[in-house]
Design a protein around this motif. Structure first.
Motif, PDB file in Angstrom:
ATOM      1  N   LEU A  51       1.006  -1.074  -0.025  1.00 57.85           N
ATOM      2  CA  LEU A  51      -0.014   0.127  -0.076  1.00 57.85           C
ATOM      3  C   LEU A  51       0.852   1.294   0.023  1.00 57.85           C
ATOM      4  CD1 LEU A  51      -2.941   1.301   0.002  1.00 57.85           C
ATOM      5  CD2 LEU A  51      -2.719   1.156   2.563  1.00 57.85           C
TER       6      LEU A  51
ATOM      7  N   ALA B 153       1.606   5.065  -0.920  1.00 54.96           N
ATOM      8  CA  ALA B 153       0.613   6.322  -1.074  1.00 54.96           C
ATOM      9  C   ALA B 153       0.596   6.877  -2.474  1.00 54.96           C
ATOM     10  CB  ALA B 153       1.235   7.570  -0.068  1.00 54.96           C
ATOM     11  N   ASP B 154       1.561   6.683  -3.119  1.00 55.16           N
ATOM     12  CA  ASP B 154       1.217   7.298  -4.757  1.00 55.16           C
ATOM     13  C   ASP B 154       1.059   6.126  -5.628  1.00 55.16           C
ATOM     14  OD1 ASP B 154       3.993   5.901  -4.395  1.00 55.16           O
ATOM     15  OD2 ASP B 154       5.113   7.509  -5.629  1.00 55.16           O
TER      16      ASP B 154
ATOM     17  N   SER C  44      -4.732   4.016  -2.212  1.00 55.57           N
ATOM     18  CA  SER C  44      -5.011   4.650  -1.065  1.00 55.57           C
ATOM     19  C   SER C  44      -6.693   5.120  -0.685  1.00 55.57           C
ATOM     20  CB  SER C  44      -4.215   5.936  -0.739  1.00 55.57           C
ATOM     21  OG  SER C  44      -4.307   6.999  -1.864  1.00 55.57           O
ATOM     22  N   GLU C  45      -7.329   5.132  -2.001  1.00 51.72           N
ATOM     23  CA  GLU C  45      -8.641   5.658  -1.710  1.00 51.72           C
ATOM     24  C   GLU C  45      -9.569   4.341  -1.188  1.00 51.72           C
ATOM     25  OE1 GLU C  45     -10.658   6.713  -5.388  1.00 51.72           O
ATOM     26  OE2 GLU C  45      -8.739   7.561  -6.231  1.00 51.72           O
TER      27      GLU C  45
ATOM     28  N   GLY D  16      -8.175   2.310   1.568  1.00 49.21           N
ATOM     29  CA  GLY D  16      -7.459   1.983   2.520  1.00 49.21           C
ATOM     30  C   GLY D  16      -6.851   0.756   2.541  1.00 49.21           C
ATOM     31  N   ASP D  17      -7.122  -0.410   3.560  1.00 48.84           N
ATOM     32  CA  ASP D  17      -6.257  -1.577   3.550  1.00 48.84           C
ATOM     33  C   ASP D  17      -6.868  -2.503   2.903  1.00 48.84           C
ATOM     34  OD1 ASP D  17      -4.703  -0.420   5.546  1.00 48.84           O
ATOM     35  OD2 ASP D  17      -5.837  -1.273   7.066  1.00 48.84           O
TER      36      ASP D  17
END
Length: 235
Positions: A23, A25-26, A75-76, A78-79
């Protein structure tokens, strides 16, 4: 990530296969797919090209919504999990790759080019336009043929004969161009074309380029209705 896997002729039906993807961020969803392809499973098949929201080739269903995977970020969600499926309404060639031949035939049928009568190629005359003339069709020219509107359209999913949002919007792009002299009435004024639209509006909501196919369809319904009363009017 949960990926739909399907090989027609070998598999009875699609199955979902899970992969652990970092995961970051970018990272867009497309980055996750490329990570799977490069690091985990080279047999995964999907389309992509520019990674910049221009080519339109990386459209897929992401958690049930038609999205460009290059512009949708992990990231939209989450996990996770993030579930990736091929676009609805199209035959699957393999995994996330769909057959777009039907769309290309529909697109060609609306003659998506400037039609000039009484002129021979090569054309050497320039046809200037005012800003207002450009604005009349500009938004429809932003379509990148990503097919998200087709996958979102309940009419097309249920009736494959429906001409579809992008093809109609592109026809309107040329109908509203001051340089165009063509007449696409025979293609658009049909039950399988503008009159098949029930104006749900999902095509407009799904468009990543803010084109409004629903508006294009409703505008041409008005044009067609006026032509039934004033048959000499073409626009």
């Amino acid at each position: 990530m949960e990926i739909a896997r399907y090989r027609p002729g070998e598999d009875e039906e699609p199955v979902f296969q899970g992969y652990d993807v970092p995961l970051m961020a970018d990272w867009a969803v497309l980055d996750g797919l490329n990570y799977i392809k490069d690091q985990l499973d080279g047999s995964l098949s999907f389309r992509w090209s520019c990674r910049m929201g221009v080519c339109g080739s990386c459209g897929m269903n992401v958690n049930g919504e038609p999205r460009l995977t290059c512009g949708t970020f992990l990231s939209e969600y989450g996990d996770g999990p993030v579930r990736i499926e091929p676009l609805k309404g199209f035959p699957v060639i393999r995994d996330l790759v769909v057959d777009i031949d039907d769309f290309l035939a529909k697109l060609s049928s609306v003659r998506p080019w400037l039609i000039r009568e009484g002129e021979e190629l090569p054309l050497s005359t320039e046809y200037a336009q005012t800003p207002e003339q450009l604005e009349a069709y500009k938004q429809y020219s932003m379509c990148i043929n990503c097919l998200l509107c087709y996958s979102a359209c309940p009419v097309y999913v249920l009736d494959p004969d429906f001409l579809g949002p992008a093809a109609i919007a592109l026809a309107q792009r040329y109908n509203l161009d001051s340089r165009d002299m063509g007449d696409r009435f025979d293609v658009l004024n049909l039950d399988e074309a503008v009159w098949g639209c029930t104006f749900v509006g999902e095509c407009t909501r799904a468009c990543p380029k803010h084109v409004d196919p629903a508006e294009a369809i409703q505008r041409y319904k008005l044009t067609a209705a006026l032509r039934s009363v004033l048959p000499w009017s073409k626009r």
